[in-house]
Design a protein around this motif. Structure first.
Motif, PDB file in Angstrom:
ATOM      1  N   UNK A 163       0.810  -1.208   0.000  1.00  0.00           N
ATOM      2  CA  UNK A 163       0.000   0.000   0.000  1.00  0.00           C
ATOM      3  C   UNK A 163       0.843   1.258   0.000  1.00  0.00           C
ATOM      4  N   UNK A 164       1.923   1.256   0.790  1.00  0.00           N
ATOM      5  CA  UNK A 164       2.824   2.410   0.827  1.00  0.00           C
ATOM      6  C   UNK A 164       3.468   2.648  -0.528  1.00  0.00           C
ATOM      7  N   UNK A 165       3.885   1.563  -1.172  1.00  0.00           N
ATOM      8  CA  UNK A 165       4.529   1.694  -2.471  1.00  0.00           C
ATOM      9  C   UNK A 165       3.535   2.169  -3.528  1.00  0.00           C
ATOM     10  N   UNK A 166       2.315   1.663  -3.470  1.00  0.00           N
ATOM     11  CA  UNK A 166       1.293   2.124  -4.409  1.00  0.00           C
ATOM     12  C   UNK A 166       1.018   3.604  -4.226  1.00  0.00           C
ATOM     13  N   UNK A 167       1.000   4.065  -2.981  1.00  0.00           N
ATOM     14  CA  UNK A 167       0.794   5.479  -2.705  1.00  0.00           C
ATOM     15  C   UNK A 167       1.924   6.315  -3.300  1.00  0.00           C
ATOM     16  N   UNK A 168       3.142   5.798  -3.228  1.00  0.00           N
ATOM     17  CA  UNK A 168       4.286   6.545  -3.769  1.00  0.00           C
ATOM     18  C   UNK A 168       4.199   6.662  -5.277  1.00  0.00           C
ATOM     19  N   UNK A 169       3.791   5.607  -5.958  1.00  0.00           N
ATOM     20  CA  UNK A 169       3.700   5.691  -7.415  1.00  0.00           C
ATOM     21  C   UNK A 169       2.574   6.614  -7.825  1.00  0.00           C
ATOM     22  N   UNK A 170       1.474   6.647  -7.036  1.00  0.00           N
ATOM     23  CA  UNK A 170       0.386   7.591  -7.322  1.00  0.00           C
ATOM     24  C   UNK A 170       0.897   9.029  -7.214  1.00  0.00           C
ATOM     25  N   UNK A 171       1.694   9.300  -6.170  1.00  0.00           N
ATOM     26  CA  UNK A 171       2.251  10.646  -6.007  1.00  0.00           C
ATOM     27  C   UNK A 171       3.180  11.001  -7.166  1.00  0.00           C
ATOM     28  N   UNK A 172       4.011  10.047  -7.594  1.00  0.00           N
ATOM     29  CA  UNK A 172       4.952  10.318  -8.678  1.00  0.00           C
ATOM     30  C   UNK A 172       4.202  10.619  -9.973  1.00  0.00           C
ATOM     31  N   UNK A 173       3.216   9.782 -10.298  1.00  0.00           N
ATOM     32  CA  UNK A 173       2.466   9.985 -11.540  1.00  0.00           C
ATOM     33  C   UNK A 173       1.692  11.298 -11.486  1.00  0.00           C
ATOM     34  N   UNK A 174       1.042  11.559 -10.328  1.00  0.00           N
ATOM     35  CA  UNK A 174       0.250  12.769 -10.201  1.00  0.00           C
ATOM     36  C   UNK A 174       1.078  14.033 -10.276  1.00  0.00           C
ATOM     37  N   UNK A 175       2.310  14.000  -9.794  1.00  0.00           N
ATOM     38  CA  UNK A 175       3.140  15.203  -9.788  1.00  0.00           C
ATOM     39  C   UNK A 175       4.306  15.138 -10.747  1.00  0.00           C
ATOM     40  N   UNK A 176       4.144  14.353 -11.840  1.00  0.00           N
ATOM     41  CA  UNK A 176       5.275  14.123 -12.743  1.00  0.00           C
ATOM     42  C   UNK A 176       5.762  15.420 -13.377  1.00  0.00           C
ATOM     43  N   UNK A 177       4.840  16.281 -13.777  1.00  0.00           N
ATOM     44  CA  UNK A 177       5.256  17.534 -14.409  1.00  0.00           C
ATOM     45  C   UNK A 177       6.037  18.410 -13.441  1.00  0.00           C
ATOM     46  N   UNK A 178       5.539  18.477 -12.207  1.00  0.00           N
ATOM     47  CA  UNK A 178       6.230  19.286 -11.211  1.00  0.00           C
ATOM     48  C   UNK A 178       7.609  18.710 -10.918  1.00  0.00           C
ATOM     49  N   UNK A 179       7.682  17.380 -10.789  1.00  0.00           N
ATOM     50  CA  UNK A 179       8.970  16.734 -10.515  1.00  0.00           C
ATOM     51  C   UNK A 179       9.959  16.992 -11.642  1.00  0.00           C
ATOM     52  N   UNK A 180       9.477  16.919 -12.879  1.00  0.00           N
ATOM     53  CA  UNK A 180      10.354  17.217 -14.009  1.00  0.00           C
ATOM     54  C   UNK A 180      10.835  18.661 -13.966  1.00  0.00           C
ATOM     55  N   UNK A 181       9.963  19.544 -13.508  1.00  0.00           N
ATOM     56  CA  UNK A 181      10.282  20.967 -13.497  1.00  0.00           C
ATOM     57  C   UNK A 181      11.456  21.296 -12.602  1.00  0.00           C
TER      58      UNK A 181
END
Length: 537
Positions: A163-181
């Motif tokens: 569950x923790x890992x799934x939450x992390x991938x959701x955060x990464x996908x949801x904020x991918x543009x910001x992370x790239x920025x």
């Protein structure tokens, strides 16, 4: 399960009464009976599979319904109490594990009954063999028991980490543009890889326990079958039982392998199911933030003012009020209090908002923000929500939100498919669809947070004028610093440090307050302190 015990008996009778005695008629009769039982077992097995599939699907979808219902009940409290990854893990994995466990109930009961029937049949052949069976099957279950307990412990750790890992991938996908920025994609990716390796290690431990249980599920019944068959063969060699009875004993014990395997497999499934069920139940036990409120007052019958003592904001019924602040979070916090989503001293009329039944508050006060979910479905369904509106009403709301181009730009108009979270729409289109949905709901009080922040000036002007016209006579609060919206307001509150430091029309505030002028002009000058010459109305 009981039908499976009939072929060995019929086969033994065919051998003893037909082959050994030389009676052809008896042999044909018993063989015909054996054929009939075989056909019966085929049909029973087919319908058993259908029944188990129906039970599994029904259990899965009923569990999904209660999980989704709980998520809806939690509402705005959901992201504060549980992560998106945990909800996804429950919906994707735990629900199906729980449903699979229910399919062991029928075979489990059947296995117990078959076990008793086989014991009785063996007792008629040899009390010694019956005693071996009665004692041997429970012994097999005892041997597997410790592994099942370990499986539960390891499985709980695995599911939590999953569950923790799934939450992390959701955060990464949801904020991918910001992370790239800001170049943080690789940092988060490395964290995910580390979590994935830890989950992999837990998976190996879980797989090791499961492999032992699976091996015992297959191996122990075979060892048991060999032991009983050896004992029966020695008894037959000594003349204690006939050849037909020897065949019957072998058949009975071979049939008993199936119930024994069900016992072990059922224990394995039950151990997994308990882990998943605990996660589902833990989610269902969560309470919304307002669940502990005591309902001590009734909502006002007539439209009444909303007052927020913490900010000094008073929302007059039937008016368009705009909250303007240099920091949007300040205005949003006021809206959350006015909407009853956080504990506060807000009053509605003469009663405290938190003393009113939350369901009644939600029916009459609607908070519309840019984070509101857009579920997949047709555009008509997305706009209508839980209300069944006719097309004319939908088109009026679409026009008021300046979203007609959204409808015309989609291949099938209102019947076009909208992806989850509106992924096939632009940011401005999603914003206008959310606004149209809120206007279509036509609440008594509408609290809209930055409804035009993602649209161009021309569209914003249209939304501002149409919003005022559509909501005439209805209470509306808008969070915005747009001059186009501010100019339409009956009353503007100028907020500083979360407090209303001035109130008036847009033009009055432009003349009286330099800080307000700078805010509306979108300059970068430092915000001045609250002026002393004017009190908020």
């Amino acid at each position: 399960m009981v039908c499976l015990t009939l072929p060995p008996y019929l086969l033994s009778r065919a051998i003893d009464d037909g082959l050994r005695s030389g009676h052809s008629a008896a042999l044909v009769g018993w063989v015909a009976g054996l054929l009939g039982v075989g056909v019966l077992n085929a049909f029973v097995g087919m319908f058993r599979h259908r029944t188990m599939t129906r039970i599994r699907m029904d259990a899965a979808f009923r569990t999904v319904r209660v999980v989704v219902g709980q998520a809806t009940r939690l509402g705005a409290a959901l992201p504060r109490q549980v992560t998106a990854g945990e909800v996804a893990t429950i919906g994707i994995g735990d629900v199906w594990v729980v449903s699979g466990v229910l399919t062991i109930c029928g075979p489990g009961v059947g296995a117990v009954i078959a076990y008793v029937v086989v014991a009785v049949l063996l007792f008629s052949v040899s009390p010694l063999l019956a005693a071996v069976v009665l004692l041997g099957v429970p012994l097999l279950s005892v041997l597997v028991g410790p592994l099942l307990g370990r499986l539960q412990r390891v499985g709980m750790v695995y599911r939590e980490r999953e569950g923790t890992l799934a939450d992390r991938i959701v955060d990464i996908v949801g904020g991918l543009r910001v992370l790239n920025g800001f170049g943080g994609k690789e940092i988060y990716a490395e964290r995910y890889r580390q979590g994935s390796r830890a989950l992999q290690a837990d998976g190996y431990r879980l797989g090791a326990v499961t492999s032992w249980i699976e091996a015992l599920k297959v191996g122990l019944p075979m060892v048991f079958l060999a032991a009983v068959t050896w004992l029966a063969a020695r008894t037959a060699a000594q003349g204690g039982i006939s050849v037909g009875e020897l065949v019957a004993v072998y058949g009975y014990v071979a049939v008993l392998v199936v119930p024994v395997a069900f016992f072990i497999e059922g224990g394995l499934d039950l151990s997994r199911g308990l882990v998943s069920a605990r996660r589902v139940i833990r989610f269902l036990r969560l309470e919304p933030d307002d669940a502990v409120r005591r309902v001590t007052a009734q909502a006002p019958v007539l439209p009444s003012p909303l007052r927020d003592p913490a900010s000094g904001v008073e929302v007059a019924p039937g008016k368009l009020t705009v909250l303007a602040a240099a920091r949007p979070a300040e205005s949003t916090t006021v809206v959350e209090r006015l909407g009853g989503f956080v504990d506060s001293d807000v009053t509605w009329g003469d009663v405290r908002l938190d003393a009113i039944d939350p369901a009644r508050v939600r029916d009459r006060i609607l908070v519309a923000d840019n984070e509101a979910a857009l579920f997949s479905g047709t555009l008509r369904e997305v706009l209508g929500g839980r209300w069944d509106r006719d097309e004319e009403a939908i088109l009026r709301a679409v026009h008021a939100a300046a979203a007609r181009d959204v409808v015309l730009g989609m291949p099938d108009g209102l019947d076009s498919t909208v992806d989850a979270q509106g992924r096939n729409l632009s940011g401005g289109q999603r914003q206008r669809v959310r606004l149209a949905r809120a206007l279509l709901a036509d609440p008594e009080v509408l609290l809209a947070v930055e409804p035009t922040s993602a649209v161009d000036a021309h569209t914003e002007a249209a939304v501002a004028s149409r919003l005022r016209a559509t909501r005439t006579g209805r209470t509306t609060v808008v969070v915005s610093t747009s001059p186009l919206l501010l100019d339409q307001a009956d009353l503007v509150y100028y907020l500083h440090d979360g407090r209303a430091v001035a109130a008036g029309t847009h033009r009055e505030l432009l003349l009286a307050h330099p800080g307000y002028r700078r805010l509306v002009a979108r300059t970068t000058a430092d915000e001045p302190g609250p002026p002393a010459q004017r009190e908020p109305r």
